[in-house]
Design an enzyme around this catalytic site. Structure first.
Site, mmCIF file in Angstrom:
data_model
loop_
_atom_site.group_PDB
_atom_site.id
_atom_site.type_symbol
_atom_site.label_atom_id
_atom_site.label_comp_id
_atom_site.label_asym_id
_atom_site.label_seq_id
_atom_site.Cartn_x
_atom_site.Cartn_y
_atom_site.Cartn_z
ATOM 1 N N SER A 12 -38.689 -27.953 27.380
ATOM 2 C CA SER A 12 -39.473 -26.694 27.401
ATOM 3 C C SER A 12 -39.565 -25.963 28.804
ATOM 4 O O SER A 12 -40.419 -25.468 29.443
ATOM 5 C CB SER A 12 -40.743 -26.744 26.780
ATOM 6 O OG SER A 12 -40.544 -27.027 25.444
ATOM 7 N N HIS A 68 -29.365 -38.506 24.694
ATOM 8 C CA HIS A 68 -30.205 -37.476 24.620
ATOM 9 C C HIS A 68 -31.072 -37.903 23.324
ATOM 10 O O HIS A 68 -30.732 -38.674 22.479
ATOM 11 C CB HIS A 68 -29.525 -36.280 24.143
ATOM 12 C CG HIS A 68 -30.724 -35.082 24.193
ATOM 13 N ND1 HIS A 68 -31.432 -34.941 23.202
ATOM 14 C CD2 HIS A 68 -30.962 -34.005 25.203
ATOM 15 C CE1 HIS A 68 -32.325 -33.712 23.323
ATOM 16 N NE2 HIS A 68 -31.872 -33.406 24.636
ATOM 17 N N GLY A 102 -38.295 -28.720 22.930
ATOM 18 C CA GLY A 102 -38.260 -27.399 21.843
ATOM 19 C C GLY A 102 -39.638 -27.084 21.294
ATOM 20 O O GLY A 102 -39.733 -26.506 20.461
ATOM 21 N N GLU A 115 -32.328 -36.599 20.930
ATOM 22 C CA GLU A 115 -31.819 -36.201 19.503
ATOM 23 C C GLU A 115 -30.659 -37.252 19.002
ATOM 24 O O GLU A 115 -30.476 -37.204 18.031
ATOM 25 C CB GLU A 115 -31.305 -34.661 19.528
ATOM 26 C CG GLU A 115 -32.443 -33.801 19.633
ATOM 27 C CD GLU A 115 -32.094 -32.385 20.279
ATOM 28 O OE1 GLU A 115 -31.138 -32.005 20.897
ATOM 29 O OE2 GLU A 115 -33.176 -31.523 20.841
ATOM 30 N N GLU A 122 -36.827 -36.663 29.901
ATOM 31 C CA GLU A 122 -37.384 -35.689 28.850
ATOM 32 C C GLU A 122 -38.215 -36.160 27.709
ATOM 33 O O GLU A 122 -37.864 -36.994 26.990
ATOM 34 C CB GLU A 122 -36.090 -35.154 27.957
ATOM 35 C CG GLU A 122 -34.912 -34.493 28.969
ATOM 36 C CD GLU A 122 -33.881 -33.629 28.030
ATOM 37 O OE1 GLU A 122 -33.811 -32.381 28.532
ATOM 38 O OE2 GLU A 122 -33.411 -34.011 27.076
ATOM 39 N N ASN A 136 -28.093 -27.318 28.447
ATOM 40 C CA ASN A 136 -27.524 -28.048 27.283
ATOM 41 C C ASN A 136 -27.535 -27.369 26.050
ATOM 42 O O ASN A 136 -28.680 -26.773 25.506
ATOM 43 C CB ASN A 136 -28.474 -29.278 26.823
ATOM 44 C CG ASN A 136 -28.175 -30.068 25.688
ATOM 45 O OD1 ASN A 136 -27.236 -29.910 24.975
ATOM 46 N ND2 ASN A 136 -29.085 -31.205 25.431
ATOM 47 N N TRP A 137 -26.473 -26.839 25.733
ATOM 48 C CA TRP A 137 -26.429 -25.776 24.550
ATOM 49 C C TRP A 137 -26.647 -26.425 23.219
ATOM 50 O O TRP A 137 -26.604 -25.778 22.200
ATOM 51 C CB TRP A 137 -25.054 -25.078 24.510
ATOM 52 C CG TRP A 137 -25.061 -23.793 25.565
ATOM 53 C CD1 TRP A 137 -25.985 -23.723 26.261
ATOM 54 C CD2 TRP A 137 -24.101 -23.011 25.643
ATOM 55 N NE1 TRP A 137 -25.676 -22.402 27.385
ATOM 56 C CE2 TRP A 137 -24.312 -22.149 26.802
ATOM 57 C CE3 TRP A 137 -22.704 -22.739 25.136
ATOM 58 C CZ2 TRP A 137 -23.556 -20.919 26.965
ATOM 59 C CZ3 TRP A 137 -22.277 -21.627 25.454
ATOM 60 C CH2 TRP A 137 -22.527 -20.572 26.509
ATOM 61 N N LYS A 138 -26.440 -27.535 23.085
ATOM 62 C CA LYS A 138 -26.728 -28.672 21.895
ATOM 63 C C LYS A 138 -25.887 -27.941 20.947
ATOM 64 O O LYS A 138 -24.637 -27.756 21.140
ATOM 65 C CB LYS A 138 -28.163 -28.395 21.384
ATOM 66 C CG LYS A 138 -29.220 -28.809 22.491
ATOM 67 C CD LYS A 138 -30.584 -29.112 22.161
ATOM 68 C CE LYS A 138 -31.697 -29.283 23.179
ATOM 69 N NZ LYS A 138 -32.798 -29.656 22.797
ATOM 70 N N GLY A 149 -33.390 -24.440 25.034
ATOM 71 C CA GLY A 149 -33.425 -23.148 24.494
ATOM 72 C C GLY A 149 -33.227 -22.139 25.546
ATOM 73 O O GLY A 149 -32.523 -21.196 25.369
#
Ligand code: 13P
Length: 243
Positions: free
Chosen positions: A204, A94, A170, A96, A164, A10-12, A226
């Site tokens: 992570s 997600h 992160g 976020e 998650e 997931n490149w966000k 990440g």
């Protein structure tokens, strides 16, 4: 029937056209891996990423979509549009998005229905906050999110769940192997198609911890943030799925 592992990046909100060489770097390891490999770049790169991945076996996906197929929704993207750009999967719910955009379980359920209707595979994210885990409510929170977010009629439809924990995203912190094992077993028990549905762990995931997480019986892959931005790290995680 064994479930094929899914290693998803997931490149966000990261990635420009210059970053597409990433796909050339992971193509070899992805081709020789027994795992399915997926990258969800920002929507701006989706079509170009899909073109780069043609003939590699790597899938690309969206990071969110609107619940409607088309209409007056400025700035939004429908599942049909993601499919048109080459997507095969769509990440939904997600943490976020739940936090930044106030997405509720009901909204995620509606999006999941839209993704399935478009012929794509939803990756529905669930996970507790640090406070919820410390209060001993992690399992209750996650199973409630799952019950609220699963599409109305998921039987015979492929979907993926990603566990998650919010506090692990992160932060460099990961849930312990025993906590992951316990949560994934609880999620599996709550699924309408427990034997075939893949459950990914995210939070992570790194080259150093991927092998121990992916070895767990109810962990069918990883959703990587990440470490999916660096081809060498992501390659190590792909390779960990093959061991
Ligand atoms: P990190 O791997 O950066 O913790 O992100 C996990 C994540 O949110 C993937 O969707």
């Amino acid at each position: 029937m064994p479930r094929t592992a899914l290693i998803a990046g997931n490149w966000k909100m990261n990635g420009l056209a210059a970053d597409l060489d990433f796909f050339d770097a992971i193509a070899g390891p992805a081709a020789s891996s027994p795992a399915d490999v997926l990258i969800c770049p920002p929507a701006t790169l989706l079509a170009a990423a899909a073109a780069r991945c043609a003939d590699t076996g790597i899938s690309v996906g969206g990071q969110d979509c609107h619940a409607h197929e088309a209409g007056a929704h400025t700035g939004d993207i429908s599942a049909a549009m993601l499919k048109d750009a080459g997507a095969r999967y769509v990440i939904l719910g997600h943490s976020e998005r739940r936090a930044d955009h106030g997405e509720s379980d009901a909204m995620i359920r509606a999006k999941a229905d839209a993704v399935l209707a478009a012929g794509l595979i939803p990756i529905i994210c669930v996970g507790e906050t640090k406070a919820e885990r410390e209060a001993g409510k992690a399992q209750a929170v996650v199973t409630a999110q799952l019950a609220g977010s699963l599409p109305d009629n998921p039987q015979n439809m492929e979907l993926v769940i990603a566990y998650e924990p919010v506090w692990a995203i992160g932060t460099g912190l990961t849930a312990s192997v025993s906590d992951v094992e316990e949560m994934h077993a609880a999620i599996r028990a709550a699924l309408p198609e427990p034997l075939t549905t893949r459950i990914l762990y995210g939070g992570s995931v790194k080259p150093a911890n991927a092998e121990s997480l992916l070895a767990l019986p109810d962990v069918d892959g990883a959703l990587v943030g990440g470490a999916s931005l660096k081809a060498s790290d992501f390659t190590s995680i792909i390779n960990a799925a093959g061991r």
